[in-house]
Design a protein around this motif. Structure first.
Motif, PDB file in Angstrom:
ATOM      1  N   ARG A 194      34.610  37.393  11.220  1.00 20.97           N
ATOM      2  CA  ARG A 194      35.268  38.556  11.833  1.00 20.97           C
ATOM      3  C   ARG A 194      35.659  38.194  13.257  1.00 20.97           C
ATOM      4  NH1 ARG A 194      31.971  43.541  10.791  1.00 20.97           N
ATOM      5  NH2 ARG A 194      30.417  42.536  12.131  1.00 20.97           N
ATOM      6  N   THR A 195      36.845  38.626  13.651  1.00 21.03           N
ATOM      7  CA  THR A 195      37.331  38.365  14.999  1.00 21.03           C
ATOM      8  C   THR A 195      37.846  39.662  15.609  1.00 21.03           C
ATOM      9  OG1 THR A 195      38.753  36.928  16.334  1.00 21.03           O
ATOM     10  CG2 THR A 195      39.699  37.798  14.306  1.00 21.03           C
ATOM     11  N   LYS A 196      38.050  39.645  16.898  1.00 22.72           N
ATOM     12  CA  LYS A 196      38.503  40.857  17.582  1.00 22.72           C
ATOM     13  C   LYS A 196      39.991  41.081  17.336  1.00 22.72           C
ATOM     14  CE  LYS A 196      35.095  40.699  21.323  1.00 22.72           C
ATOM     15  NZ  LYS A 196      34.896  40.602  22.787  1.00 22.72           N
ATOM     16  N   LEU A 197      40.335  42.342  17.087  1.00 21.28           N
ATOM     17  CA  LEU A 197      41.750  42.693  16.968  1.00 21.28           C
ATOM     18  C   LEU A 197      42.321  42.808  18.377  1.00 21.28           C
ATOM     19  CD1 LEU A 197      44.163  43.521  15.223  1.00 21.28           C
ATOM     20  CD2 LEU A 197      43.366  45.884  15.384  1.00 21.28           C
ATOM     21  N   ARG A 198      43.305  42.023  18.674  1.00 21.53           N
ATOM     22  CA  ARG A 198      43.892  42.010  20.016  1.00 21.53           C
ATOM     23  C   ARG A 198      44.743  43.246  20.249  1.00 21.53           C
ATOM     24  NH1 ARG A 198      44.248  36.150  21.712  1.00 21.53           N
ATOM     25  NH2 ARG A 198      43.254  34.989  20.046  1.00 21.53           N
ATOM     26  N   ASN A 199      44.793  43.698  21.503  1.00 25.71           N
ATOM     27  CA  ASN A 199      45.713  44.776  21.859  1.00 25.71           C
ATOM     28  C   ASN A 199      47.085  44.192  22.152  1.00 25.71           C
ATOM     29  OD1 ASN A 199      45.726  43.797  24.567  1.00 25.71           O
ATOM     30  ND2 ASN A 199      43.942  45.055  25.076  1.00 25.71           N
ATOM     31  N   ALA A 200      48.046  45.062  22.454  1.00 29.45           N
ATOM     32  CA  ALA A 200      49.434  44.614  22.602  1.00 29.45           C
ATOM     33  C   ALA A 200      49.576  43.539  23.674  1.00 29.45           C
ATOM     34  CB  ALA A 200      50.327  45.806  22.915  1.00 29.45           C
ATOM     35  N   GLN A 201      48.900  43.737  24.805  1.00 29.67           N
ATOM     36  CA  GLN A 201      49.008  42.766  25.886  1.00 29.67           C
ATOM     37  C   GLN A 201      48.440  41.415  25.474  1.00 29.67           C
ATOM     38  OE1 GLN A 201      46.946  43.898  29.450  1.00 29.67           O
ATOM     39  NE2 GLN A 201      47.845  42.275  30.685  1.00 29.67           N
ATOM     40  N   GLN A 202      47.309  41.422  24.783  1.00 32.50           N
ATOM     41  CA  GLN A 202      46.694  40.173  24.323  1.00 32.50           C
ATOM     42  C   GLN A 202      47.544  39.492  23.260  1.00 32.50           C
ATOM     43  OE1 GLN A 202      43.028  42.035  23.146  1.00 32.50           O
ATOM     44  NE2 GLN A 202      41.923  41.342  24.970  1.00 32.50           N
ATOM     45  N   ILE A 203      48.168  40.306  22.393  1.00 33.12           N
ATOM     46  CA  ILE A 203      49.042  39.745  21.365  1.00 33.12           C
ATOM     47  C   ILE A 203      50.218  39.023  21.999  1.00 33.12           C
ATOM     48  CG2 ILE A 203      50.603  40.314  19.456  1.00 33.12           C
ATOM     49  CD1 ILE A 203      48.705  42.698  18.856  1.00 33.12           C
ATOM     50  N   VAL A 204      50.796  39.644  23.031  1.00 32.59           N
ATOM     51  CA  VAL A 204      51.930  39.044  23.726  1.00 32.59           C
ATOM     52  C   VAL A 204      51.527  37.713  24.354  1.00 32.59           C
ATOM     53  CG1 VAL A 204      53.378  39.297  25.771  1.00 32.59           C
ATOM     54  CG2 VAL A 204      53.222  41.149  24.124  1.00 32.59           C
ATOM     55  N   LYS A 205      50.339  37.668  24.978  1.00 36.91           N
ATOM     56  CA  LYS A 205      49.866  36.421  25.587  1.00 36.91           C
ATOM     57  C   LYS A 205      49.736  35.317  24.545  1.00 36.91           C
ATOM     58  CE  LYS A 205      47.350  37.847  29.727  1.00 36.91           C
ATOM     59  NZ  LYS A 205      46.040  37.805  30.422  1.00 36.91           N
ATOM     60  N   LYS A 206      49.176  35.687  23.377  1.00 35.88           N
ATOM     61  CA  LYS A 206      48.998  34.691  22.330  1.00 35.88           C
ATOM     62  C   LYS A 206      50.350  34.201  21.821  1.00 35.88           C
ATOM     63  CE  LYS A 206      46.898  33.752  17.850  1.00 35.88           C
ATOM     64  NZ  LYS A 206      45.987  34.209  16.779  1.00 35.88           N
ATOM     65  N   ILE A 207      51.287  35.121  21.638  1.00 33.65           N
ATOM     66  CA  ILE A 207      52.604  34.731  21.137  1.00 33.65           C
ATOM     67  C   ILE A 207      53.320  33.847  22.150  1.00 33.65           C
ATOM     68  CG2 ILE A 207      54.908  35.636  20.606  1.00 33.65           C
ATOM     69  CD1 ILE A 207      53.547  37.936  19.191  1.00 33.65           C
ATOM     70  N   GLU A 208      53.187  34.176  23.435  1.00 34.69           N
ATOM     71  CA  GLU A 208      53.797  33.333  24.457  1.00 34.69           C
ATOM     72  C   GLU A 208      53.215  31.917  24.395  1.00 34.69           C
ATOM     73  OE1 GLU A 208      53.146  35.496  28.118  1.00 34.69           O
ATOM     74  OE2 GLU A 208      55.249  36.072  28.163  1.00 34.69           O
ATOM     75  N   ARG A 209      51.878  31.833  24.282  1.00 33.74           N
ATOM     76  CA  ARG A 209      51.230  30.522  24.221  1.00 33.74           C
ATOM     77  C   ARG A 209      51.691  29.741  22.998  1.00 33.74           C
ATOM     78  NH1 ARG A 209      46.416  29.304  21.838  1.00 33.74           N
ATOM     79  NH2 ARG A 209      45.868  31.507  21.679  1.00 33.74           N
ATOM     80  N   GLN A 210      51.793  30.438  21.848  1.00 34.32           N
ATOM     81  CA  GLN A 210      52.255  29.762  20.634  1.00 34.32           C
ATOM     82  C   GLN A 210      53.705  29.320  20.771  1.00 34.32           C
ATOM     83  OE1 GLN A 210      51.318  32.853  17.771  1.00 34.32           O
ATOM     84  NE2 GLN A 210      49.494  31.761  17.085  1.00 34.32           N
ATOM     85  N   SER A 211      54.504  30.134  21.436  1.00 31.66           N
ATOM     86  CA  SER A 211      55.913  29.783  21.612  1.00 31.66           C
ATOM     87  C   SER A 211      56.054  28.549  22.492  1.00 31.66           C
ATOM     88  CB  SER A 211      56.664  30.966  22.242  1.00 31.66           C
ATOM     89  OG  SER A 211      56.579  32.105  21.413  1.00 31.66           O
ATOM     90  N   TYR A 212      55.279  28.497  23.568  1.00 32.35           N
ATOM     91  CA  TYR A 212      55.279  27.297  24.393  1.00 32.35           C
ATOM     92  C   TYR A 212      54.799  26.105  23.581  1.00 32.35           C
ATOM     93  CZ  TYR A 212      56.335  29.550  28.848  1.00 32.35           C
ATOM     94  OH  TYR A 212      56.963  30.198  29.866  1.00 32.35           O
ATOM     95  N   GLY A 213      53.781  26.339  22.751  1.00 31.43           N
ATOM     96  CA  GLY A 213      53.235  25.259  21.935  1.00 31.43           C
ATOM     97  C   GLY A 213      54.268  24.647  21.020  1.00 31.43           C
ATOM     98  N   GLN A 214      55.160  25.467  20.477  1.00 31.93           N
ATOM     99  CA  GLN A 214      56.205  24.951  19.598  1.00 31.93           C
ATOM    100  C   GLN A 214      57.073  23.929  20.319  1.00 31.93           C
ATOM    101  OE1 GLN A 214      58.413  28.241  18.050  1.00 31.93           O
ATOM    102  NE2 GLN A 214      56.617  29.255  17.212  1.00 31.93           N
ATOM    103  N   VAL A 215      57.359  24.226  21.582  1.00 35.59           N
ATOM    104  CA  VAL A 215      58.204  23.319  22.348  1.00 35.59           C
ATOM    105  C   VAL A 215      57.416  22.105  22.812  1.00 35.59           C
ATOM    106  CG1 VAL A 215      59.630  23.090  24.406  1.00 35.59           C
ATOM    107  CG2 VAL A 215      59.719  25.180  23.047  1.00 35.59           C
ATOM    108  N   PHE A 216      56.150  22.312  23.209  1.00 37.39           N
ATOM    109  CA  PHE A 216      55.354  21.198  23.695  1.00 37.39           C
ATOM    110  C   PHE A 216      55.162  20.133  22.622  1.00 37.39           C
ATOM    111  CE2 PHE A 216      53.188  24.391  26.695  1.00 37.39           C
ATOM    112  CZ  PHE A 216      54.307  24.378  27.502  1.00 37.39           C
TER     113      PHE A 216
END
Length: 296
Positions: A194-216
């Motif tokens: 079980r993991t924590k359900l992220r709120n909107a702000q946390q979701i955005v941070k994760k998506i930003e990190r993943q998006s950068y990761g795609q380019v990196f």
């Protein structure tokens, strides 16, 4: 219960406190085994360096920002068992089955993932429905997330571990290399976390990190197809802009549109970072620091 084979549990983190909660959740479900698994917590991003042991947990400190995949590889260096279990530091283990040695030798094994609460808005519902579709990840994308992953030391070493150049998406790369080498992927429904359900702000941070990761990922490749990846990212950015413009009207929920907007923003910024990296004005360390800021 008795376990056929013992295993080393490796937890990369930036907070010792959170990792200890994961350790305790493992101990609760193990039901007093004859021998406790080895717990290795790798703390990344601080000023301390070295190794210490406390309450049956080996703590390995890495100085500076090394990235979660470097931390996982570092943990494996200290593993004493042939079976490895990678866990994120915000995970609570609910059920931990006895993994058959023969199966684990040649297979990546993932769990069912659930959340600690029900979603409250559109952004959370989107994440709830899409974040951990384990069976689909195996079937369509040939990988399993490192939020919780069983793998044998033999398999891990044969692939030379995780690629530390990745800021995000190293689990996808690891899964692709494993399947290309003939190893399997499977979902064990007896294994539950079980993991924590992220709120909107946390979701955005994760998506930003993943998006950068795609380019990196692409930044470290000298292959000519990296320019094709750039064009695909540009095309996707246009689609996400369209989602921003029409998504709120269609769904009536700005939070979902905001997610697409932030991903578009992250990818656009990534394009500029890509240009700077290729022309020598940015380094991989700079890129990793950007992603690290979005993780904390």
């Amino acid at each position: 219960m008795g376990y056929t084979a013992m295993f080393s549990i490796i937890i990369p983190c930036i907070s010792k406190r959170h990792a200890l909660k994961t350790v305790e959740s493992c101990r609760k479900v193990l039901n007093n085994p004859k021998e406790e698994p080895q717990f290795i917590v790798v703390i990344d991003g601080g000023n301390k360096v070295g190794t210490e042991e406390s309450n049956g947990v080996l703590f390995r400190y890495l100085k500076g920002i090394n990235g979660s995949y470097a931390a996982r590889n570092e943990g494996v260096r200290f593993a004493k068992y042939n079976q490895l279990l990678f866990l994120d530091s915000d995970v609570e283990v609910l059920e931990l089955p006895d993994i058959e040695v023969a199966k684990a030798e040649n297979t990546l094994i993932g769990p069912l993932v659930c959340f600690d609460r029900d979603p409250e808005d559109g952004a959370e519902r989107w994440y709830y429905q899409n974040a951990f579709k384990q069976a689909e990840f195996i079937r369509k994308y040939q990988f399993l997330p490192t939020i919780s992953l069983f793998v044998s030391r033999k398999l891990f070493d044969s692939l030379n571990g995780f690629d530390e150049r990745f800021v995000s998406g190293g689990d996808v790369d690891f899964g692709h290399r494993a399947t290309a080498a003939g190893f399997g992927l499977t979902l064990d429904e007896r294994f539950k976390v079980r993991t924590k359900l992220r709120n909107a702000q946390q979701i955005v941070k994760k998506i930003e990190r993943q998006s950068y990761g795609q380019v990196f990922e692409m930044l470290n490749s000298e292959q000519p197809w990296r320019w094709i990846v750039l064009l695909r990212i540009g095309k996707n950015s246009l689609l996400w802009i369209q989602s921003l413009l029409f998504g709120m009207k269609r769904s009536g929920d700005f939070s979902v549109s905001h997610i697409y907007a932030c991903r578009c923003r992250a990818l656009t910024a990534s394009l500029f970072l890509t240009k700077d990296r290729i022309t020598g004005r940015a380094t991989l360390a700079n890129s990793r620091e950007v992603a690290y800021e979005r993780q904390t």
